[in-house]
Design a protein around this motif. Structure first.
Motif, PDB file in Angstrom:
ATOM      1  N   HIS A 196      -1.524   6.507  -3.169  1.00  0.00           N
ATOM      2  CA  HIS A 196      -0.922   5.740  -2.063  1.00  0.00           C
ATOM      3  C   HIS A 196      -1.796   4.561  -1.655  1.00  0.00           C
ATOM      4  O   HIS A 196      -2.989   4.538  -1.927  1.00  0.00           O
ATOM      5  CB  HIS A 196      -0.704   6.652  -0.842  1.00  0.00           C
ATOM      6  CG  HIS A 196      -1.956   7.321  -0.361  1.00  0.00           C
ATOM      7  ND1 HIS A 196      -2.236   8.639  -0.629  1.00  0.00           N
ATOM      8  CD2 HIS A 196      -3.010   6.860   0.349  1.00  0.00           C
ATOM      9  CE1 HIS A 196      -3.398   8.965  -0.100  1.00  0.00           C
ATOM     10  NE2 HIS A 196      -3.907   7.898   0.502  1.00  0.00           N
ATOM     11  N   HIS A 231      -2.999   2.690   1.913  1.00  0.00           N
ATOM     12  CA  HIS A 231      -3.008   2.816   3.373  1.00  0.00           C
ATOM     13  C   HIS A 231      -2.202   1.614   3.852  1.00  0.00           C
ATOM     14  O   HIS A 231      -2.517   0.465   3.532  1.00  0.00           O
ATOM     15  CB  HIS A 231      -4.435   2.839   3.910  1.00  0.00           C
ATOM     16  CG  HIS A 231      -5.168   4.105   3.515  1.00  0.00           C
ATOM     17  ND1 HIS A 231      -6.453   4.368   3.901  1.00  0.00           N
ATOM     18  CD2 HIS A 231      -4.758   5.188   2.793  1.00  0.00           C
ATOM     19  CE1 HIS A 231      -6.814   5.559   3.409  1.00  0.00           C
ATOM     20  NE2 HIS A 231      -5.807   6.066   2.734  1.00  0.00           N
ATOM     21  N   GLU A 272     -11.730   4.456   3.101  1.00  0.00           N
ATOM     22  CA  GLU A 272     -11.788   5.886   2.818  1.00  0.00           C
ATOM     23  C   GLU A 272     -13.008   6.185   1.953  1.00  0.00           C
ATOM     24  O   GLU A 272     -13.400   5.368   1.115  1.00  0.00           O
ATOM     25  CB  GLU A 272     -10.500   6.297   2.097  1.00  0.00           C
ATOM     26  CG  GLU A 272     -10.445   7.768   1.766  1.00  0.00           C
ATOM     27  CD  GLU A 272      -9.027   8.315   1.787  1.00  0.00           C
ATOM     28  OE1 GLU A 272      -8.070   7.549   1.928  1.00  0.00           O
ATOM     29  OE2 GLU A 272      -8.894   9.535   1.674  1.00  0.00           O
ATOM     30  N   TYR A 322     -14.622   9.255  -0.580  1.00  0.00           N
ATOM     31  CA  TYR A 322     -14.449  10.508  -1.318  1.00  0.00           C
ATOM     32  C   TYR A 322     -15.822  10.986  -1.787  1.00  0.00           C
ATOM     33  O   TYR A 322     -16.687  10.164  -2.083  1.00  0.00           O
ATOM     34  CB  TYR A 322     -13.616  10.302  -2.591  1.00  0.00           C
ATOM     35  CG  TYR A 322     -12.118  10.158  -2.426  1.00  0.00           C
ATOM     36  CD1 TYR A 322     -11.491  10.208  -1.201  1.00  0.00           C
ATOM     37  CD2 TYR A 322     -11.326   9.973  -3.554  1.00  0.00           C
ATOM     38  CE1 TYR A 322     -10.116  10.082  -1.098  1.00  0.00           C
ATOM     39  CE2 TYR A 322      -9.951   9.837  -3.464  1.00  0.00           C
ATOM     40  CZ  TYR A 322      -9.345   9.892  -2.230  1.00  0.00           C
ATOM     41  OH  TYR A 322      -7.984   9.768  -2.137  1.00  0.00           O
ATOM     42  N   HIS A 354      -5.137   4.292  -4.106  1.00  0.00           N
ATOM     43  CA  HIS A 354      -6.004   5.226  -4.828  1.00  0.00           C
ATOM     44  C   HIS A 354      -5.219   6.439  -5.311  1.00  0.00           C
ATOM     45  O   HIS A 354      -4.364   6.973  -4.607  1.00  0.00           O
ATOM     46  CB  HIS A 354      -7.179   5.663  -3.951  1.00  0.00           C
ATOM     47  CG  HIS A 354      -6.845   5.800  -2.500  1.00  0.00           C
ATOM     48  ND1 HIS A 354      -6.642   4.717  -1.679  1.00  0.00           N
ATOM     49  CD2 HIS A 354      -6.659   6.893  -1.718  1.00  0.00           C
ATOM     50  CE1 HIS A 354      -6.347   5.130  -0.467  1.00  0.00           C
ATOM     51  NE2 HIS A 354      -6.338   6.459  -0.456  1.00  0.00           N
ATOM     52  N   TYR A 375       0.658   5.959   5.574  1.00  0.00           N
ATOM     53  CA  TYR A 375       0.662   6.038   4.114  1.00  0.00           C
ATOM     54  C   TYR A 375       1.837   5.288   3.518  1.00  0.00           C
ATOM     55  O   TYR A 375       2.943   5.346   4.026  1.00  0.00           O
ATOM     56  CB  TYR A 375       0.725   7.500   3.670  1.00  0.00           C
ATOM     57  CG  TYR A 375      -0.477   8.249   4.146  1.00  0.00           C
ATOM     58  CD1 TYR A 375      -1.673   8.146   3.459  1.00  0.00           C
ATOM     59  CD2 TYR A 375      -0.439   8.997   5.321  1.00  0.00           C
ATOM     60  CE1 TYR A 375      -2.803   8.791   3.911  1.00  0.00           C
ATOM     61  CE2 TYR A 375      -1.558   9.642   5.788  1.00  0.00           C
ATOM     62  CZ  TYR A 375      -2.743   9.533   5.073  1.00  0.00           C
ATOM     63  OH  TYR A 375      -3.858  10.156   5.530  1.00  0.00           O
TER      64      TYR A 375
HETATM   65 ZN    ZN Z   1      -5.939   7.739   1.128  1.00  0.00          ZN
END
Ligand code: ZN
Ligand code: S6P
Length: 194
Positions: free
Chosen positions: A90, A92, A100, A102, A139, A161
């Motif tokens: 998706h 943002h 974001e 990770y 991503h 989203y």
């Molecule tokens: Zn995300």
């Protein structure tokens, strides 16, 4: 209402899933069938089974003023039509939506990225590595290993989203396929800009 107290929890799918703040869902093959390159292989696989491709749980609504959300995703090992299991992926949605981060807990895979203008970037994922995704980059994660790929993520609580743009564009510019037993990055023939 009393204020939420600090808390800890284990960084596992099970622990997150059992949290009273957990929101999330398993995504099955039927939920992400458009993500794979080989539609006939997806249809054939769905005749036999509708496996869970990945689970994710985010801790939401911890308190009214929550500014950050964090979650954990587990992508199971497997392929459809020679292409590794992956997340839906998706953007943002809004320009001011946040970045974001990770971090890989275990397993191996790839982080597929695309900018709004379609520019690609593909990063290998491996245990202990951390990834920064600017707000405007879509991503998707791919499990290219034989074990589960588990990663932690943290992002701004008010993010909205956009999955629709990914579907409309035919996914991401690149795919991860299995060739002679190893993962290879290839161009995605279905990808096109709006
Ligand atoms: Zn995300
Ligand atoms: C949320 C973050 C992840 C994904 C999760 C599932 O911003 O990127 O927690 O939600 O990995 O992927 P998807 O594409 O189905 O939301």
């Amino acid at each position: 209402m009393s204020a939420t107290l600090p808390f800890e929890l284990l960084l596992t799918q099970q622990a997150f899933g059992q949290s009273p703040y957990a929101a999330g869902t398993p995504r099955r093959l039927s939920d992400i069938k458009d993500s794979f390159g080989d539609d006939a292989a997806v249809a054939a696989a769905l005749q036999i089974d509708n496996p869970i491709i990945y689970d994710f749980h985010a801790l939401r609504s911890i308190e009214a003023g929550q500014k950050l959300i964090f979650g954990v995703t587990t992508i199971y090992p497997g392929t459809v039509g020679g292409e590794y299991y992956m997340t839906k992926g998706h953007f943002h949605a809004r320009e001011h939506d946040g970045d974001e981060v990770y971090m890989v807990v275990k397993g191996n895979g790839y982080l597929l990225l695309q900018a709004r203008d379609g520019s690609p970037q593909t990063l290998e994922m491996y245990p202990g590595a951390v990834y920064y995704t600017p707000a405007t980059w879509a991503h998707r994660t791919v499990n290219s290993g034989a074990e589960e790929l588990v990663f932690f993520s943290i992002w701004a609580a008010d993010v909205q989203y956009d999955y629709e743009t990914i579907t409309r564009r035919g996914g991401f510019p690149q795919r991860i396929v299995q060739r002679d037993g190893i993962p290879v990055v290839v161009e995605n023939a279905k990808f096109h800009l709006d």
